[in-house]
Write an enzyme that holds these catalytic residues in place. Sequence first.
Site, short mmCIF file in Angstrom:
data_model
loop_
_atom_site.label_atom_id
_atom_site.label_comp_id
_atom_site.label_asym_id
_atom_site.label_seq_id
_atom_site.Cartn_x
_atom_site.Cartn_y
_atom_site.Cartn_z
CG ASP A 1 -3.60 3.79 6.20
OD1 ASP A 1 -3.52 3.22 5.08
OD2 ASP A 1 -4.53 4.65 6.61
CB SER B 1 5.04 5.32 4.35
OG SER B 1 5.07 6.12 5.38
CG ASN C 1 -1.97 1.21 1.40
OD1 ASN C 1 -2.43 1.57 0.29
ND2 ASN C 1 -2.11 1.92 2.30
CG HIS D 1 -0.92 6.23 4.68
ND1 HIS D 1 -2.34 6.27 4.50
CD2 HIS D 1 -0.67 7.17 5.50
CE1 HIS D 1 -2.80 7.09 5.46
NE2 HIS D 1 -1.63 7.79 6.24
C1 GRF Z 1 -2.73 8.84 -2.63
O1 GRF Z 1 -2.49 10.08 -1.85
C2 GRF Z 1 -2.28 7.45 -1.95
O2 GRF Z 1 -1.15 7.76 -1.10
C3 GRF Z 1 -3.46 7.16 -0.92
O3 GRF Z 1 -4.62 7.65 -1.69
C4 GRF Z 1 -4.21 8.80 -2.78
C5 GRF Z 1 -4.66 8.03 -3.81
O4 GRF Z 1 -4.49 8.92 -5.19
N1 GRF Z 1 -3.47 5.88 -0.44
P1 GRF Z 1 -4.45 8.39 -6.48
O5 GRF Z 1 -5.87 7.65 -6.70
O6 GRF Z 1 -3.23 7.01 -6.61
O7 GRF Z 1 -4.41 9.55 -7.35
#
Ligand code: GRF
Length: 217
Positions: A147, A138, A109, A111
Amino acid sequence: MARAKLAVLISGRGSNLQSLIDAAVDAGFPAEVSLVISNRPKAEGLKHATKAGIHQLVIDHKDFQTREDFDDALNDALRATKVDYVCLAGFMRMLTPKFVNDWRGRLINIHPSLLPAFKGLHVHERMIDAGIKIAGCSVHFVSAEVDAGPIIGQAAVPVLPGDDADTLAARILEQEHKLYPACVKLIAENKARLSGAVVPFDSSITAAGALSNPPGV
Ligand code: GRF
């Protein structure tokens, strides 16, 4: 050598999906996006899959009675495409402990904070409100808690005077788009792997720049 097959799971915009698609254009990149799954039929990110000619599926969580049933459907699709790794990229569904366990060490994932700080939602707003001076992003292996899980790589991003949640989010997102492919590369090359509760520090990780502050920060 055959490239690792990635499934990317999205719910919205899909800019991190696009960063993985872009990285894989280089034939030397050790992974390719083989499948995109969205739990929302109208996710904007599906357009990126269409444009790149990548197999896509909508598995709408609303069509399932329970989380278990939804996760089983995900699992079936992932197994049918024989994916090696599952990359969550803005995927807004909690996965069941069983699913997480089945894909342990292969479920990743991204985040937008320096975990374990600022887990959860409304991260950028909460960071601005907290007055922190260094933010970041991260990439981590997923564990059952939201997360959380062993950290693979992080990038630090400064908070600048006058920042609001949107300007900070944009600055972090730029680094997300470098960090996710860098970490996927390490994983696919077997340089970053799960060992118990951590991803051990390895000089190849430092060399690959997936540590804090990749080039450009
Ligand atoms: C990103 O900021 C990611 O870190 C978080 O959700 C957002 C997704 O953005 N988990 P995208 O859909 O990849 O543009």
